[in-house]
Write a protein that holds these residues in place. Structure first.
Motif, PDB file in Angstrom:
ATOM      1  N   THR A  82       4.830   7.634   6.470  1.00  0.00           N
ATOM      2  CA  THR A  82       4.332   6.306   6.813  1.00  0.00           C
ATOM      3  C   THR A  82       2.911   6.513   7.334  1.00  0.00           C
ATOM      4  O   THR A  82       2.442   7.655   7.447  1.00  0.00           O
ATOM      5  N   PHE A  83       2.246   5.446   7.697  1.00  0.00           N
ATOM      6  CA  PHE A  83       0.885   5.604   8.224  1.00  0.00           C
ATOM      7  C   PHE A  83       0.886   6.474   9.468  1.00  0.00           C
ATOM      8  O   PHE A  83       0.061   7.394   9.603  1.00  0.00           O
ATOM      9  N   GLY A  84       1.799   6.193  10.400  1.00  0.00           N
ATOM     10  CA  GLY A  84       1.852   6.966  11.634  1.00  0.00           C
ATOM     11  C   GLY A  84       2.142   8.434  11.388  1.00  0.00           C
ATOM     12  O   GLY A  84       1.533   9.316  11.990  1.00  0.00           O
ATOM     13  N   LYS A  85       3.072   8.716  10.501  1.00  0.00           N
ATOM     14  CA  LYS A  85       3.410  10.100  10.187  1.00  0.00           C
ATOM     15  C   LYS A  85       2.232  10.802   9.507  1.00  0.00           C
ATOM     16  O   LYS A  85       1.981  11.980   9.736  1.00  0.00           O
ATOM     17  N   TRP A  86       1.531  10.075   8.650  1.00  0.00           N
ATOM     18  CA  TRP A  86       0.354  10.658   7.968  1.00  0.00           C
ATOM     19  C   TRP A  86      -0.719  11.036   8.977  1.00  0.00           C
ATOM     20  O   TRP A  86      -1.338  12.098   8.866  1.00  0.00           O
TER      21      TRP A  86
END
Length: 362
Positions: A267-271
């Motif tokens: 996800t964006f946060g994980k990226w």
């Protein structure tokens, strides 16, 4: 004169915990993104740099005038443009006799000399950090130190950019020169110190690190979750205001099922923090995502959303109270389960165990 310097330093140490707390989130994000993990020595150096910058800034601006409506300083000009004017000040005030070496020690008791010495010393650590940690060359060190001291001088002569009616300290070109010299002294000292075997080299810290063997901490996962929900909440709010039905379920499916399936667990946060979900195989399966996020966001989260949005015309009285009580117990059990997993590395969150998924560093 010593007390004049100790006062700002004591304030820097008192307010450092607050600044460190505000600094922590961006620090963690940058370190995870750039290096893939947190190195304790690197963290120590950066927090030490923050503490130094706070001390330097407080030494420049403190003590403050008692009121923002301060009186103008009793000088003909707010700026001193004559280079090496400090030499005249030292010669005028000194009790040193060039022919008597024993009088040289008087220099360390004289205001004019100590002020010049302070102006050099205050930027020595800045040059050390630039050379040792940030690995800049001497030209960049010279320019950055000059810019820092120019910022200090402008801050003083503008009364902290207009907060005070008049400047309470003056712009001095000698300060620009001596501060810049201090930065270069620090640069030279750091270049010498970096050759000592006891001091770790910053560019060698990651040399033997295998990111594939490092555990993804709950702190890192929490930051990813925070960044994800900073995107999700505004979208959900807009959809709810527009009266879109099933907005929560739709957003959860799109963000936590469709996007991770397309990006293979990101996800964006994980990226941002360089992690991703991994299942039993290298390629994440849709079934694994459905079980993981179905249990977390559609079961646990969905029941809480249902309680908030429930229509009391059809679901009221004793049934509503009973549902709220059961949900409270469920949330409490879930919270205890999460806390136990955080403090016990061998335990898995139930939705991870059921789905066979986990986080890896990407």
């Amino acid at each position: 004169m010593l007390n004049f310097y100790l006062f700002p330093i004591s304030y820097a140490f008192l307010t450092f915990p607050i600044a460190a707390l505000l600094f922590t989130l961006p620090f963690l994000i940058v370190q995870y993104r750039k290096h893939g993990y947190i190195h304790k020595y690197r963290a120590f150096i950066l927090y030490l740099f923050l503490l130094y910058m706070m001390n330097a800034f407080y030494l420049i601006i403190l003590p403050l005038p008692p009121s923002i409506h301060n009186a103008p300083p009793n000088v003909s000009s707010y700026m001193q443009w004559i280079p090496f004017h400090f030499i005249q000040d030292i010669m005028r005030e000194t009790q040193v006799n060039p022919g008597v070496p024993a009088t040289y020690l008087h220099l360390f008791k004289e205001r004019a000399f100590l002020q010049v010495l302070f102006n050099v010393l205050i930027t020595v650590p800045f040059g050390v950090f630039l050379r040792y940690y940030f690995r800049v060359g001497w030209v960049k060190c010279l320019v950055l130190t000059f810019c820092l001291t120019l910022f200090f001088e402008i801050t003083q002569v503008t009364g902290i950019y207009g907060i005070y009616d008049y400047p309470y300290r003056l712009f001095d070109v000698d300060d620009l020169m001596t501060n810049t010299v201090g930065g270069m002294v620090g640069f030279i000292a750091a270049e010498w110190a970096s050759r000592l075997p006891l001091i770790p080299r910053i560019d060698k810290l990651d040399e033997h690190v295998d990111l594939s063997k490092k555990r993804v901490t709950y702190t890192r996962r929490g930051i990813a979750l925070l960044l994800d929900w900073l995107i999700i909440l505004p979208v959900l709010t807009v959809l709810v205001v527009l009266g879109f039905q099933y907005s929560y379920v739709t957003v959860m499916i799109l963000y936590f099922l469709v996007i991770p399936y397309i990006t293979n667990g990101r996800t964006f946060g994980k990226w941002v923090v360089r992690i991703r979900l991994k299942g039993k195989k290298e390629r994440l399966m849709l079934r694994e995502l459905v079980i993981r996020y179905g249990l977390l966001y559609l079961f646990v989260g969905g029941l809480n959303v249902l309680l908030i949005s429930v229509n009391t015309a059809y679901f009221h009285g004793l049934m509503l109270v009973l549902f709220a009580f059961i949900l409270f117990v469920l949330d409490l059990v879930f919270a205890i389960h999460v806390v136990r997993c955080i403090f016990n590395r061998d335990r898995q969150l139930f939705y991870e165990k059921k789905s066979g998924t986990g986080h890896v560093i990407s």
